[in-house]
Design an enzyme around this catalytic site. Structure first.
Site, mmCIF file in Angstrom:
data_model
loop_
_atom_site.group_PDB
_atom_site.id
_atom_site.type_symbol
_atom_site.label_atom_id
_atom_site.label_comp_id
_atom_site.label_asym_id
_atom_site.label_seq_id
_atom_site.Cartn_x
_atom_site.Cartn_y
_atom_site.Cartn_z
ATOM 1 N N ARG A 3 -0.137 45.177 7.648
ATOM 2 C CA ARG A 3 0.459 44.878 6.336
ATOM 3 C C ARG A 3 0.402 46.102 5.424
ATOM 4 O O ARG A 3 1.333 46.356 4.664
ATOM 5 C CB ARG A 3 -0.272 43.693 5.699
ATOM 6 C CG ARG A 3 0.202 43.396 4.277
ATOM 7 C CD ARG A 3 -0.453 42.146 3.738
ATOM 8 N NE ARG A 3 -0.096 41.904 2.353
ATOM 9 C CZ ARG A 3 -0.541 40.892 1.629
ATOM 10 N NH1 ARG A 3 -1.369 40.019 2.173
ATOM 11 N NH2 ARG A 3 -0.181 40.729 0.373
ATOM 12 N N TYR A 22 9.227 36.267 -6.789
ATOM 13 C CA TYR A 22 9.656 37.479 -6.081
ATOM 14 C C TYR A 22 10.930 38.088 -6.668
ATOM 15 O O TYR A 22 11.331 39.184 -6.265
ATOM 16 C CB TYR A 22 9.861 37.184 -4.587
ATOM 17 C CG TYR A 22 8.559 37.031 -3.828
ATOM 18 C CD1 TYR A 22 7.760 35.900 -3.996
ATOM 19 C CD2 TYR A 22 8.115 38.013 -2.955
ATOM 20 C CE1 TYR A 22 6.564 35.758 -3.307
ATOM 21 C CE2 TYR A 22 6.922 37.874 -2.262
ATOM 22 C CZ TYR A 22 6.152 36.747 -2.442
ATOM 23 O OH TYR A 22 4.973 36.609 -1.766
ATOM 24 N N CYS A 71 6.558 27.603 2.902
ATOM 25 C CA CYS A 71 6.032 28.547 1.914
ATOM 26 C C CYS A 71 5.606 27.708 0.724
ATOM 27 O O CYS A 71 6.337 26.808 0.308
ATOM 28 C CB CYS A 71 7.112 29.538 1.495
ATOM 29 S SG CYS A 71 6.617 30.545 0.070
ATOM 30 N N HIS A 102 11.404 33.048 -0.926
ATOM 31 C CA HIS A 102 11.066 34.119 -1.858
ATOM 32 C C HIS A 102 12.312 34.622 -2.609
ATOM 33 O O HIS A 102 12.292 35.722 -3.163
ATOM 34 C CB HIS A 102 10.322 35.275 -1.169
ATOM 35 C CG HIS A 102 8.948 34.873 -0.677
ATOM 36 N ND1 HIS A 102 8.117 35.725 -0.004
ATOM 37 C CD2 HIS A 102 8.278 33.697 -0.757
ATOM 38 C CE1 HIS A 102 6.986 35.101 0.307
ATOM 39 N NE2 HIS A 102 7.061 33.855 -0.126
ATOM 40 N N ASN A 118 4.889 34.759 8.074
ATOM 41 C CA ASN A 118 5.972 35.402 7.328
ATOM 42 C C ASN A 118 6.702 36.460 8.146
ATOM 43 O O ASN A 118 6.158 36.950 9.127
ATOM 44 C CB ASN A 118 5.387 36.063 6.068
ATOM 45 C CG ASN A 118 5.363 35.099 4.897
ATOM 46 O OD1 ASN A 118 6.257 34.263 4.759
ATOM 47 N ND2 ASN A 118 4.344 35.210 4.059
HETATM 48 C C1 G6P Z 1 2.236 33.881 -1.657
HETATM 49 C C2 G6P Z 1 3.459 33.884 -0.779
HETATM 50 C C3 G6P Z 1 3.057 34.020 0.662
HETATM 51 C C4 G6P Z 1 2.257 35.271 0.838
HETATM 52 C C5 G6P Z 1 1.045 35.235 -0.065
HETATM 53 C C6 G6P Z 1 0.286 36.547 0.016
HETATM 54 O O1 G6P Z 1 1.505 32.716 -1.416
HETATM 55 O O2 G6P Z 1 4.229 32.723 -0.950
HETATM 56 O O3 G6P Z 1 4.203 34.032 1.453
HETATM 57 O O4 G6P Z 1 1.844 35.434 2.171
HETATM 58 O O5 G6P Z 1 1.439 35.010 -1.384
HETATM 59 O O6 G6P Z 1 -0.869 36.474 -0.744
HETATM 60 P P1 G6P Z 1 -1.960 37.619 -0.666
HETATM 61 O O7 G6P Z 1 -3.099 37.106 -1.441
HETATM 62 O O8 G6P Z 1 -2.267 37.815 0.795
HETATM 63 O O9 G6P Z 1 -1.349 38.837 -1.258
HETATM 64 MN MN MN Z 2 5.594 32.522 0.839
#
Ligand code: G6P
Ligand code: MN
Length: 427
Positions: free
Chosen positions: A92, A248, A165, A195, A143
């Protein structure tokens, strides 16, 4: 006969929330086998220990089995809940860092970062589709959830998959706060793509809210931004658009500002999370040893786990529950193709989601959403086939990129950096 639910990515930091979600529906899923599956044997064992302790403390009738391979986990499972992150936080970090070097927002799911993640996720989901029992439902959080869902639906026809989601849950709460409405009983028709959803219709206990009037009165708050909330920009955007945007949306409408911010920040979100994970897992280990564990909610808090378990229950018990999911459009959103995977309110029962008729996308974001869809479709095909030309087309089509040179550079760097996870692109 009791049901078997496989959980792929069960070592995830989001698992405490999923375990809470399972406890919440323990009566409805009583007797279930939960097949925890993860390639990280230590985190797998930890989460299994935690789950067993929490189930025992609350008298929940679940059996937890542990699997480091997919075959035994999926064998006989009626539901396959996928919540893994291929390559973990290290991968990531690259998704977030590489686009930024080329002046493009580096984000886990949106833009080229999301494209690279799709290239890692899709092959695993296709393998899961091949291994799953015929008739099993894949309930997917991995994702980018809609690209993954689209790739599986078109490259493994006949597979039953639903993309999840929980962003709309948190976003609806944020809008309730901004608009001075109670979040309990507030329902928004979020429609579009994962998103990239928009809500023109909002109801409180079923009564329509006059959104244009509310937004005209709304005062744009200062600051208050967290990694997943930017109320100031969201309010500004909603006032301009006349309806509610998904969180987003800031990456599209404030792209260059966000690039500057991300550059100035110096660390990626993945690095920030990596820094907190050891302490987080240590605290879970300490909780798992207690008679009635109460693990922290730092990862996947809120409704994340409950939402997924509720969807599994809706399928399993034919509940015909209204939920927002990613599924084939079938005319629900008139501005997108019938076979597009869209995010839309749907009624979920035994035969899967039936999307509700929602009409067109709002005019100010119609073209943008259609462009994102064009990108997503190319991304799904590139990720499924490993066709570099289609991959380049996908990045060129993305609204963040549009430049062939930039698309080429990001693609070259990204495919090289993630080589180990991209068998489909191997020469
Ligand atoms: C939100 C989004 C998810 C994403 C997550 C990441 O919940 O809807 O799709 O994976 O944020 O969160 P983080 O705490 O890992 O940045
Ligand atoms: Mn999401």
């Amino acid at each position: 006969m009791s049901v078997k639910i496989a959980i792929v990515g069960a070592g995830s930091g989001y698992m405490p929330g999923v375990i809470r979600g399972l406890l919440h529906r323990a009566d409805d899923l009583s007797g279930a086998e939960l097949a925890f599956c993860d390639i990280d044997a230590d985190h797998l064992a930890l989460m299994a220990r935690l789950a067993r302790a929490m189930f025992a403390a609350r008298g929940a009738d679940f059996t937890v089995t542990e699997h480091t391979g997919l075959e035994s986990a999926l064998d006989g499972a009626s539901y396959v809940f996928t919540t893994f992150r291929p390559g973990g936080m290290a991968a990531r970090h690259l998704d977030e860092a590489i686009p930024l070097r080329h002046g493009v927002v580096g984000q886990e799911t949106a833009g080229p970062g999301g494209f690279l993640m799709a290239c890692r996720s899709v092959p695993v989901l296709l393998r899961i589709a091949d291994l799953a029992d015929p008739g099993a439902w894949i309930v997917n959080y991995t994702n980018p959830t809609n690209v993954v869902t689209d790739a599986v639906l078109r490259h493994r026809p006949g597979t039953r998959i639903i993309g999840l989601c929980d962003q709309h849950v948190g976003d609806t709460v944020m809008w309730a706060e901004l608009l001075g409405l109670p979040s309990d009983g507030l329902e928004a028709d979020w429609i579009g793509l994962n998103h990239a959803t928009w809500a023109e219709r909002v109801r409180l206990h079923g009564e329509p809210i006059d959104l244009p009037a509310r937004l005209a009165e709304l005062e744009v708050p200062d600051g208050g931004a967290t990694p997943w909330r930017d109320p100031s920009r969201m309010a500004e955007l909603a006032k301009a658009l006349g309806f509610l945007p998904n969180s987003y949306a800031k990456y599209y409408f404030f792209h260059d500002e966000v690039v500057e911010e991300l550059r100035a920040k110096g660390t990626t979100r993945a690095q920030d999370i990596l820094a907190m994970l050891p302490a987080y897992y240590a605290s879970i280990a300490a909780e798992a040893a207690k008679p009635d564990p109460d693990p922290g909610r730092e990862r996947g808090g809120g409704e994340h786990g409950e939402f997924a378990v509720d969807v599994i229950c809706a399928l399993h018990r034919d509940e015909r529950r209204r939920v927002i999911v990613n599924t084939s459009n079938n005319g629900a959103i008139s501005s997108l193709d019938d076979d597009a995977v869209v995010e839309v309110p749907a009624v979920v029962g035994r035969d899967g989601p039936v999307p509700l008729t929602m009409g067109p996308l709002p005019a100010p974001v119609r073209g943008l959403t259609q462009a994102i869809h064009a990108y997503e479709r190319l991304a799904a095909d590139a990720a499924a086939t490993g066709d570099r030309r289609v991959a380049l087309q996908a990045l060129m089509a993305h609204p963040f990129v549009r430049s062939k040179r930039t698309a080429e550079r990001i693609l070259q760097e990204g495919l090289a950096a993630h080589r180990a996870h991209l068998p489909q692109f191997a020469p």
